[in-house]
Design a protein around this motif. Structure first.
Motif, mmCIF file in Angstrom:
data_model
loop_
_atom_site.group_PDB
_atom_site.id
_atom_site.type_symbol
_atom_site.label_atom_id
_atom_site.label_comp_id
_atom_site.label_asym_id
_atom_site.label_seq_id
_atom_site.Cartn_x
_atom_site.Cartn_y
_atom_site.Cartn_z
ATOM 1 N N ARG A 90 0.814 -1.216 0.000
ATOM 2 C CA ARG A 90 0.000 0.000 0.000
ATOM 3 C C ARG A 90 0.845 1.261 0.000
ATOM 4 N NH1 ARG A 90 -4.752 -1.453 4.441
ATOM 5 N NH2 ARG A 90 -5.557 -3.327 3.368
ATOM 6 N N GLY A 91 2.154 1.088 0.050
ATOM 7 C CA GLY A 91 3.056 2.229 0.105
ATOM 8 C C GLY A 91 3.719 2.316 1.465
ATOM 9 N N GLY A 92 4.956 2.758 1.481
ATOM 10 C CA GLY A 92 5.688 2.909 2.739
ATOM 11 C C GLY A 92 6.445 1.673 3.165
ATOM 12 N N GLU A 93 6.393 0.606 2.354
ATOM 13 C CA GLU A 93 7.111 -0.613 2.716
ATOM 14 C C GLU A 93 8.628 -0.451 2.544
ATOM 15 O OE1 GLU A 93 2.984 -1.736 1.584
ATOM 16 O OE2 GLU A 93 4.558 -0.580 0.574
ATOM 17 N N VAL A 94 9.362 -1.284 3.258
ATOM 18 C CA VAL A 94 10.821 -1.346 3.079
ATOM 19 C C VAL A 94 11.099 -1.841 1.666
ATOM 20 C CG1 VAL A 94 12.946 -2.485 3.838
ATOM 21 C CG2 VAL A 94 11.216 -1.796 5.523
ATOM 22 N N THR A 95 12.026 -1.203 0.956
ATOM 23 C CA THR A 95 12.371 -1.674 -0.380
ATOM 24 C C THR A 95 13.327 -2.856 -0.279
ATOM 25 O OG1 THR A 95 14.298 -0.231 -0.644
ATOM 26 C CG2 THR A 95 12.142 0.668 -1.284
ATOM 27 N N LEU A 96 13.332 -3.652 -1.328
ATOM 28 C CA LEU A 96 14.237 -4.795 -1.346
ATOM 29 C C LEU A 96 15.689 -4.339 -1.289
ATOM 30 C CD1 LEU A 96 14.531 -7.876 -1.604
ATOM 31 C CD2 LEU A 96 14.622 -7.570 -4.084
ATOM 32 N N LYS A 97 15.991 -3.227 -1.924
ATOM 33 C CA LYS A 97 17.367 -2.710 -1.896
ATOM 34 C C LYS A 97 17.772 -2.374 -0.465
ATOM 35 C CE LYS A 97 20.461 0.751 -3.894
ATOM 36 N NZ LYS A 97 20.601 1.863 -4.882
ATOM 37 N N GLU A 98 16.890 -1.739 0.291
ATOM 38 C CA GLU A 98 17.182 -1.413 1.691
ATOM 39 C C GLU A 98 17.427 -2.685 2.496
ATOM 40 O OE1 GLU A 98 14.666 2.674 2.585
ATOM 41 O OE2 GLU A 98 13.565 0.789 2.391
ATOM 42 N N ALA A 99 16.603 -3.699 2.235
ATOM 43 C CA ALA A 99 16.739 -4.963 2.968
ATOM 44 C C ALA A 99 18.055 -5.653 2.645
ATOM 45 C CB ALA A 99 15.562 -5.878 2.641
ATOM 46 N N PHE A 100 18.421 -5.702 1.364
ATOM 47 C CA PHE A 100 19.678 -6.335 0.972
ATOM 48 C C PHE A 100 20.879 -5.590 1.557
ATOM 49 C CE2 PHE A 100 18.094 -8.596 -3.150
ATOM 50 C CZ PHE A 100 17.602 -9.632 -2.381
ATOM 51 N N LEU A 101 20.807 -4.279 1.593
ATOM 52 C CA LEU A 101 21.908 -3.511 2.176
ATOM 53 C C LEU A 101 22.024 -3.777 3.672
ATOM 54 C CD1 LEU A 101 21.519 -0.088 0.314
ATOM 55 C CD2 LEU A 101 23.386 -1.740 0.065
ATOM 56 N N LYS A 102 20.899 -3.984 4.334
ATOM 57 C CA LYS A 102 20.927 -4.336 5.770
ATOM 58 C C LYS A 102 21.566 -5.708 5.954
ATOM 59 C CE LYS A 102 19.781 -2.534 8.841
ATOM 60 N NZ LYS A 102 20.567 -1.775 9.853
ATOM 61 N N VAL A 103 21.186 -6.660 5.124
ATOM 62 C CA VAL A 103 21.765 -8.006 5.196
ATOM 63 C C VAL A 103 23.268 -7.954 5.008
ATOM 64 C CG1 VAL A 103 21.901 -10.220 3.973
ATOM 65 C CG2 VAL A 103 19.669 -9.217 4.489
ATOM 66 N N LYS A 104 23.715 -7.119 4.120
ATOM 67 C CA LYS A 104 25.143 -7.024 3.802
ATOM 68 C C LYS A 104 25.972 -6.587 5.006
ATOM 69 C CE LYS A 104 28.164 -5.415 0.093
ATOM 70 N NZ LYS A 104 28.280 -4.544 -1.102
ATOM 71 N N GLU A 105 25.319 -5.959 5.980
ATOM 72 C CA GLU A 105 26.030 -5.522 7.183
ATOM 73 C C GLU A 105 26.486 -6.707 8.038
ATOM 74 O OE1 GLU A 105 23.659 -2.808 9.406
ATOM 75 O OE2 GLU A 105 23.322 -1.455 7.708
#
Length: 254
Positions: A90-105
């Motif tokens: 519906r909008g405002g969700e975490v993007t996949l790019k943001e999630a992958f960058l978090k995983v990379k940490e």
């Protein structure tokens, strides 16, 4: 009237106590039962683990902090852009790019990308490459109808086949063999299945063919010990803390 209510409450408490005692006894039995778990065994923190918000960056962080080898989240698309969402975004969700960058940490942390839609699957691969996590991801949520799209647009990314096992047949050798052949035929690395359908016969049959068995979502203490006793390759849980503790308690064999 009051006495009847009191009697009913008393009976309910007795039944509940009996269930608790029975579960404790079963757990004790599982702890003593030799369990054959491969050195490659992993456990996955289901999105929303430890009462975090589902499909959030916090869920990824907490899963990693509780020692999970893998974190899981759901992917759908918002105007063609992959976002973390179980239902239609519906909008405002975490993007996949943001999630992958978090995983990379987190060094060596892998991702179970639960594909709720494969319409723009090629964008998932592209973002994984852009963020440098291509070697860390694999897909679940893949049904037979999705396989050709995944093969075409996400070459090189492994996937489990989601299978709704027919419960009355889950110990039937002929039926289990048909499941093995189905998973083999589509090129999946293994089967991803609900805990209620898991049996020793299924695990053994898939292992015999060198295929993996991943079981979801195993979060109650009794269920954790029961599923561990089957010796699967992966367990997905909302309670990585309980699973981590169970792994310390079980009796391993080679």
């Amino acid at each position: 009237m009051l006495s009847i209510v009191v009697i009913c409450i008393f009976i309910a408490l007795i039944v509940l106590l009996g269930v608790i005692v029975m579960e404790k006894n079963q757990i004790a039995e599982y702890k003593n039962k030799p369990v054959k778990i491969t050195g490659d065994f992993t456990y996955t923190a289901h999105t929303g683990c430890m009462d975090t918000k589902e499909n959030s960056l916090e869920s990824i962080e907490i899963g990693a902090e509780y020692g999970a080898n893998i974190v899981e989240f759901d992917v759908r698309y918002m105007n063609g852009v992959p976002v973390l969402s179980h239902d239609e975004p519906r909008g405002g969700e975490v993007t996949l790019k943001e999630a992958f960058l978090k995983v990379k940490e987190y060094e060596n942390l892998k991702v179970n990308v639960d594909m709720k839609s494969v319409e723009y699957a090629e964008t998932v691969k592209a973002i994984a490459k852009e963020t440098g996590v291509t070697e860390r991801i694999f897909f679940t949520g893949i049904e037979e109808k999705d396989v050709e799209v995944i093969k075409k647009n996400c070459e090189g990314i492994e996937y489990y086949l989601n299978v709704d096992v027919v419960k009355p047949k889950k110990q039937n050798a002929e039926y289990i063999q048909s499941l093995v052949e189905k998973v083999e035929s589509v090129g999946a690395v293994g089967i991803n299945m609900n805990k209620d359908n898991a049996t020793q016969e299924i695990v053994d049959a898939f292992h015999k063919k060198g295929l993996l068995v991943s079981i979801w979502t195993v979060s109650q203490e009794g269920d954790i010990y029961e599923i561990l006793s089957l010796g699967p390759d992966n367990i997905t849980t909302r309670r990585p803390d309980k699973l981590r503790e169970a792994l310390k308690e079980i009796n391993y064999i080679n």
